[in-house]
Design a protein around this motif. Structure first.
Motif, PDB file in Angstrom:
ATOM      1  N   ALA A 156       0.860  -1.191   0.000  1.00 47.97           N
ATOM      2  CA  ALA A 156       0.000   0.000   0.000  1.00 47.97           C
ATOM      3  C   ALA A 156       0.893   1.237   0.000  1.00 47.97           C
ATOM      4  N   SER A 157       1.414   1.553  -1.168  1.00 46.24           N
ATOM      5  CA  SER A 157       2.457   2.566  -1.290  1.00 46.24           C
ATOM      6  C   SER A 157       1.930   3.961  -1.607  1.00 46.24           C
ATOM      7  N   THR A 158       0.635   4.087  -1.787  1.00 44.32           N
ATOM      8  CA  THR A 158       0.030   5.387  -2.068  1.00 44.32           C
ATOM      9  C   THR A 158      -1.166   5.588  -1.143  1.00 44.32           C
ATOM     10  N   PRO A 159      -1.602   6.835  -0.940  1.00 49.28           N
ATOM     11  CA  PRO A 159      -2.792   7.069  -0.108  1.00 49.28           C
ATOM     12  C   PRO A 159      -4.019   6.311  -0.610  1.00 49.28           C
ATOM     13  N   LEU A 160      -4.202   6.220  -1.923  1.00 46.06           N
ATOM     14  CA  LEU A 160      -5.364   5.506  -2.446  1.00 46.06           C
ATOM     15  C   LEU A 160      -5.313   4.026  -2.102  1.00 46.06           C
ATOM     16  N   LEU A 161      -4.129   3.415  -2.198  1.00 46.85           N
ATOM     17  CA  LEU A 161      -4.013   1.994  -1.851  1.00 46.85           C
ATOM     18  C   LEU A 161      -4.227   1.775  -0.361  1.00 46.85           C
ATOM     19  N   VAL A 162      -3.743   2.697   0.474  1.00 47.61           N
ATOM     20  CA  VAL A 162      -4.006   2.609   1.917  1.00 47.61           C
ATOM     21  C   VAL A 162      -5.501   2.726   2.176  1.00 47.61           C
ATOM     22  N   GLU A 163      -6.143   3.678   1.521  1.00 46.67           N
ATOM     23  CA  GLU A 163      -7.592   3.857   1.680  1.00 46.67           C
ATOM     24  C   GLU A 163      -8.336   2.566   1.346  1.00 46.67           C
ATOM     25  N   ARG A 164      -7.980   1.952   0.230  1.00 44.37           N
ATOM     26  CA  ARG A 164      -8.688   0.739  -0.195  1.00 44.37           C
ATOM     27  C   ARG A 164      -8.492  -0.407   0.783  1.00 44.37           C
ATOM     28  N   GLN A 165      -7.250  -0.557   1.300  1.00 43.87           N
ATOM     29  CA  GLN A 165      -7.015  -1.632   2.267  1.00 43.87           C
ATOM     30  C   GLN A 165      -7.759  -1.379   3.568  1.00 43.87           C
ATOM     31  N   LEU A 166      -7.746  -0.143   4.045  1.00 42.92           N
ATOM     32  CA  LEU A 166      -8.449   0.171   5.286  1.00 42.92           C
ATOM     33  C   LEU A 166      -9.948  -0.066   5.151  1.00 42.92           C
ATOM     34  N   LEU A 167     -10.507   0.274   4.002  1.00 42.18           N
ATOM     35  CA  LEU A 167     -11.939   0.074   3.790  1.00 42.18           C
ATOM     36  C   LEU A 167     -12.299  -1.410   3.810  1.00 42.18           C
ATOM     37  N   ARG A 168     -11.361  -2.258   3.412  1.00 46.84           N
ATOM     38  CA  ARG A 168     -11.615  -3.702   3.448  1.00 46.84           C
ATOM     39  C   ARG A 168     -11.479  -4.263   4.865  1.00 46.84           C
ATOM     40  N   ILE A 169     -10.617  -3.661   5.658  1.00 46.50           N
ATOM     41  CA  ILE A 169     -10.281  -4.203   6.972  1.00 46.50           C
ATOM     42  C   ILE A 169     -11.224  -3.715   8.068  1.00 46.50           C
ATOM     43  N   ILE A 170     -11.567  -2.436   8.037  1.00 54.60           N
ATOM     44  CA  ILE A 170     -12.315  -1.814   9.132  1.00 54.60           C
ATOM     45  C   ILE A 170     -13.809  -1.983   8.907  1.00 54.60           C
ATOM     46  N   PRO A 171     -14.566  -2.394   9.932  1.00 60.71           N
ATOM     47  CA  PRO A 171     -16.026  -2.467   9.799  1.00 60.71           C
ATOM     48  C   PRO A 171     -16.596  -1.116   9.369  1.00 60.71           C
ATOM     49  N   SER A 172     -17.582  -1.126   8.490  1.00 60.13           N
ATOM     50  CA  SER A 172     -18.099   0.115   7.914  1.00 60.13           C
ATOM     51  C   SER A 172     -18.584   1.099   8.977  1.00 60.13           C
ATOM     52  N   ALA A 173     -19.139   0.580  10.072  1.00 59.00           N
ATOM     53  CA  ALA A 173     -19.637   1.465  11.129  1.00 59.00           C
ATOM     54  C   ALA A 173     -18.508   2.227  11.807  1.00 59.00           C
TER      55      ALA A 173
END
Length: 211
Positions: A156-173
């Motif tokens: 996850a070398s860019t902010p967008l890639l970090v964003e995408r990984q976090l969205l997959r990991i963290i519960p939406s709430a």
């Protein structure tokens, strides 16, 4: 301990330590939040909060700001970073709101990104803070802390890639809260040059902790 178990523990502790986190920017409306977030790019919230009271008194809404000139706005924000560019973007943004959105801040990523001076991070802050959507803004603090805690991978070398990984990991709430958890942790504990590992409530779970 498996990664997903460790991630769950990390966010459980954030939830316990910071049950109601929010932005440190001061504002009185969604429009003013947008202005403050735009001003905060590569600038501290503290500095932004010093200039916005007078700015918002003079230009409280999109209509009043759209009628201003950039050099007039500059006088109010000259102490923030890149004041010339930001003054121009603020006026252009307000005029775009008046022309295409009846002076109201839109609530979609697509529409927000059409506003001058608004990038993905700013748009995500608006979607999360103003509209309560499950959007993850990735600034330098979120980027750094996510990697140090091992929540995201090295790929996850860019902010967008970090964003995408976090969205997959963290519960939406938890996503609207998680932005503030990671940001505030990076701002006050997991600082860039000298992290305060001895004072960190995640030290035993952090692969980067200084023992």
């Amino acid at each position: 301990m498996k990664k997903n178990e460790r991630d769950a523990l990390i966010f459980a502790r954030f939830r316990e330590k910071m049950p109601n986190p929010t932005t440190e920017l001061q504002f009185g409306s969604i429009f003013q939040l947008l202005v403050a977030v735009m001003l905060s790019a590569q600038c501290t919230d503290k500095r932004v909060n010093q200039v916005t009271p007078a700015l918002f008194k003079q230009y409280p809404d999109a209509r009043s700001l759209a009628e201003a000139e950039a050099d007039e706005v500059y006088e109010y924000i000259r102490s923030v970073s890149y004041p010339n560019a930001k003054a121009a973007h603020l006026v252009e943004m307000a005029r775009e709101l008046m022309t295409h959105h009846n002076g109201e801040v839109p609530a979609t990523m697509e529409d927000l990104l059409t506003l001058p001076g608004v990038g993905r991070k700013t748009a995500n802050v608006l979607l999360s803070v103003a509209f309560g959507q499950s959007a993850m803004a990735v600034d330098t603090h979120v980027f750094r802390v996510s990697h140090r805690l091992g929540i995201v991978t090295r790929s996850a070398s860019t902010p967008l890639l970090v964003e995408r990984q976090l969205l997959r990991i963290i519960p939406s709430a938890d996503i609207p809260l998680a932005h503030h958890w990671l940001l505030l942790h990076g701002r006050y504990v997991c600082t860039a040059r000298k992290p305060h590992c001895a004072d960190c409530f995640l030290r035993d779970l952090c692969p980067s902790a200084i023992r």
